[in-house]
Every structure is written in C-alpha cells, then in structure tokens.
Design a protein around this motif. Structure first.
Motif, mmCIF file in Angstrom:
data_model
loop_
_atom_site.group_PDB
_atom_site.id
_atom_site.type_symbol
_atom_site.label_atom_id
_atom_site.label_comp_id
_atom_site.label_asym_id
_atom_site.label_seq_id
_atom_site.Cartn_x
_atom_site.Cartn_y
_atom_site.Cartn_z
ATOM 1 N N MET A 139 0.848 -1.196 0.000
ATOM 2 C CA MET A 139 0.000 0.000 0.000
ATOM 3 C C MET A 139 0.881 1.242 0.000
ATOM 4 S SD MET A 139 -3.407 -0.664 0.906
ATOM 5 C CE MET A 139 -4.263 -2.197 1.182
ATOM 6 N N VAL A 140 0.420 2.275 -0.637
ATOM 7 C CA VAL A 140 1.103 3.568 -0.539
ATOM 8 C C VAL A 140 0.698 4.191 0.790
ATOM 9 C CG1 VAL A 140 1.224 5.884 -1.534
ATOM 10 C CG2 VAL A 140 1.179 3.884 -3.027
ATOM 11 N N SER A 141 1.692 4.617 1.566
ATOM 12 C CA SER A 141 1.397 5.145 2.904
ATOM 13 C C SER A 141 0.666 6.479 2.830
ATOM 14 C CB SER A 141 2.701 5.365 3.676
ATOM 15 O OG SER A 141 3.492 4.245 3.578
ATOM 16 N N THR A 142 -0.072 6.749 3.877
ATOM 17 C CA THR A 142 -0.761 8.040 3.958
ATOM 18 C C THR A 142 0.236 9.120 4.378
ATOM 19 O OG1 THR A 142 -1.334 7.522 6.219
ATOM 20 C CG2 THR A 142 -2.993 7.080 4.550
ATOM 21 N N ASP A 143 -0.117 10.349 4.146
ATOM 22 C CA ASP A 143 0.767 11.458 4.519
ATOM 23 C C ASP A 143 -0.073 12.712 4.690
ATOM 24 O OD1 ASP A 143 2.966 13.297 4.692
ATOM 25 O OD2 ASP A 143 4.172 11.744 3.739
ATOM 26 N N TYR A 144 0.454 13.655 5.434
ATOM 27 C CA TYR A 144 -0.265 14.925 5.627
ATOM 28 C C TYR A 144 0.150 15.981 4.608
ATOM 29 C CZ TYR A 144 -1.836 13.008 10.046
ATOM 30 O OH TYR A 144 -2.420 12.217 10.979
ATOM 31 N N GLU A 145 1.315 15.776 3.986
ATOM 32 C CA GLU A 145 1.837 16.771 3.043
ATOM 33 C C GLU A 145 1.870 16.178 1.638
ATOM 34 O OE1 GLU A 145 2.740 19.793 4.024
ATOM 35 O OE2 GLU A 145 2.470 19.387 6.167
ATOM 36 N N ARG A 146 1.643 17.037 0.637
ATOM 37 C CA ARG A 146 1.676 16.561 -0.751
ATOM 38 C C ARG A 146 3.072 16.066 -1.133
ATOM 39 N NH1 ARG A 146 -2.902 18.004 -3.453
ATOM 40 N NH2 ARG A 146 -1.991 17.600 -5.467
ATOM 41 N N ASP A 147 4.103 16.735 -0.596
ATOM 42 C CA ASP A 147 5.474 16.359 -0.943
ATOM 43 C C ASP A 147 5.773 14.903 -0.584
ATOM 44 O OD1 ASP A 147 5.906 18.817 -1.920
ATOM 45 O OD2 ASP A 147 7.120 19.555 -0.243
ATOM 46 N N GLY A 148 5.111 14.427 0.458
ATOM 47 C CA GLY A 148 5.346 13.053 0.911
ATOM 48 C C GLY A 148 4.925 12.008 -0.106
ATOM 49 N N PHE A 149 4.150 12.409 -1.096
ATOM 50 C CA PHE A 149 3.701 11.461 -2.111
ATOM 51 C C PHE A 149 4.569 11.462 -3.360
ATOM 52 C CE2 PHE A 149 -0.087 12.160 0.467
ATOM 53 C CZ PHE A 149 -0.466 10.852 0.704
ATOM 54 N N MET A 150 5.625 12.276 -3.342
ATOM 55 C CA MET A 150 6.586 12.233 -4.446
ATOM 56 C C MET A 150 7.600 11.149 -4.094
ATOM 57 S SD MET A 150 5.587 14.453 -6.636
ATOM 58 C CE MET A 150 6.983 14.386 -7.722
ATOM 59 N N TYR A 151 7.488 10.003 -4.706
ATOM 60 C CA TYR A 151 8.363 8.871 -4.371
ATOM 61 C C TYR A 151 9.582 8.885 -5.289
ATOM 62 C CZ TYR A 151 5.132 6.537 -1.167
ATOM 63 O OH TYR A 151 4.344 6.204 -0.099
ATOM 64 N N GLY A 152 10.749 9.029 -4.682
ATOM 65 C CA GLY A 152 11.993 9.020 -5.435
ATOM 66 C C GLY A 152 12.658 7.656 -5.384
ATOM 67 N N LYS A 153 13.887 7.606 -5.845
ATOM 68 C CA LYS A 153 14.594 6.323 -5.894
ATOM 69 C C LYS A 153 14.790 5.726 -4.504
ATOM 70 C CE LYS A 153 17.960 5.483 -8.713
ATOM 71 N NZ LYS A 153 19.227 5.598 -9.467
ATOM 72 N N ASP A 154 14.878 6.576 -3.496
ATOM 73 C CA ASP A 154 15.063 6.061 -2.132
ATOM 74 C C ASP A 154 13.907 5.156 -1.719
ATOM 75 O OD1 ASP A 154 13.525 8.396 -2.348
ATOM 76 O OD2 ASP A 154 13.670 8.789 -0.203
#
Ligand code: SF4
Ligand code: SF4
Length: 187
Positions: A139-154
């Motif tokens: 599952m994609v985790s929930t987040d309070y900020e939009r930036d948290g949904f930008m998934y990078g290589k990490d």
C-alpha cells in the motif's frame, strides 16, 4: 397557464399515526436491527485487512538484476505510457567503475513517481522493456503533506539485501516468453 402539464398540489392532511411518528420510528429501528445481523459489505480497515490478489496493483518497485545493479536504463517508455503523467526521470551516463551499480550504460540518476497522480493502471510495468518497474502488493502510505507522495529512488529502488518478489505477478505465458533468448530484453 401556457401548457396543460401543471398540476395542482394539494397538501395532504396527516393521519393520526403519521402525526405521532411512532410507526415510522419503529420501522426505521427495525431496518437498522435487521442490518446489524447481516454480513457487512465493508471491512474494518486497518484492524482487518482484505485478502488481495497476487496481481493487485500497489506501490511500485524499481528492480535490481541478479548482481544487484539497477535494471532501469532511463529509456522513458514508462513515462510516455503513463496516462496520468506521474513519472519523471533524469537520465545519466554510467561512469567507469559503476558497472555494479547500473546494468546499462545509461541509468536514471533521478526517478520520481507522483503517487497522487498515479491511478495504478500498471501501464508503466507493461511498457518497460527492461523488467525494471513492477507494481507490488504494498500500500502507498498516507501522509499529511503533498510532498510526501513524491516517491523518489530512495523509496522505489529495492534494497540489495531485501528483494521484493514479483514472480507471482508474472503469468505462465509471460514466464514462457522470457525463455526466448532471441529477444534482447530476455537475456
Ligand atoms: S501505474 Fe499507471 S498511472 Fe501509475 S505510474 Fe504507472 S502508468 Fe502511471
Ligand atoms: S522503468 Fe523501464 S520503461 Fe521506465 S525508464 Fe526505466 S527501463 Fe525505461
């Protein structure tokens, strides 16, 4: 009156039982009680988790090859195939000595998926000629900020010592196809 379609509405007088509301309340409670004993259509997530299919489409993974090198060659086909325009990447050239890190001469120095845009259609997985990107059952985790949904290589590239098994996503027909070594991406 321009047409004959208008109707005269008469306010109906309420009966005694309608005025005291009791029959309506009792019938409402009866419906509620009836539903209490029925099997619910919903699941009490997150206490209870639904069983999901092996090919359920959740968070992506960028795979490494058997030697631990990143498979992605930054060809951009996944980004072109993505209907939500959720994928962006920056290509870079592999330097001498980096052969163990990146499988091909070109690799993605930056690779991002915007999980708020993604509709988990799986077209990126289908488009990839290098078997580098797969959707998984995570599952994609929930987040309070939009930036948290930008998934990078990490977050996307699997770790060398903790591989993510995607074999169940591949049907027997696909596995048979992969045995055909005349196709360069099967080598
Ligand atoms: S699953 Fe679909 S929407 Fe999401 S990144 Fe891949 S192609 Fe784009
Ligand atoms: S994930 Fe696959 S399709 Fe996307 S850039 Fe990398 S190699 Fe190309």
């Amino acid at each position: 009156m321009l047409t004959n379609r208008s109707k005269l509405v008469v306010k109906k007088e309420m009966t005694f039982w309608e005025k005291i509301y009791l029959p309506a309340i009792i019938s409402g409670i009866a419906i509620t009680i009836k539903h209490l004993f029925r099997k619910g259509a919903t699941v009490r997530y997150p206490e209870k988790k639904r069983e999901i299919s092996d090919v359920w489409r959740g968070q992506h993974v960028l795979k490494r090859d058997a030697n631990g090198a990143e498979r992605c060659t930054a060809c951009g086909l996944c980004a072109v195939a993505c209907p939500a325009e959720a994928i962006t990447m920056v290509a870079a050239e592999r330097k001498k000595g980096e052969e163990k890190l990146y499988r091909e001469e070109k690799y993605a120095s930056n690779y991002e998926i915007n999980m708020l845009r993604c509709i988990f259609c799986g077209l990126c997985e289908e488009a990839c000629p290098k078997e580098a990107i797969f959707l998984t059952d995570r599952m994609v985790s929930t987040d309070y900020e939009r930036d948290g949904f930008m998934y990078g290589k990490d977050k996307l590239v699997e770790s060398v010592d903790k591989r993510i098994d995607v074999s169940k996503r591949q049907t027997s027909a696909v596995l048979e196809f992969k045995k055909l070594k005349q196709f360069s991406h099967n080598k």
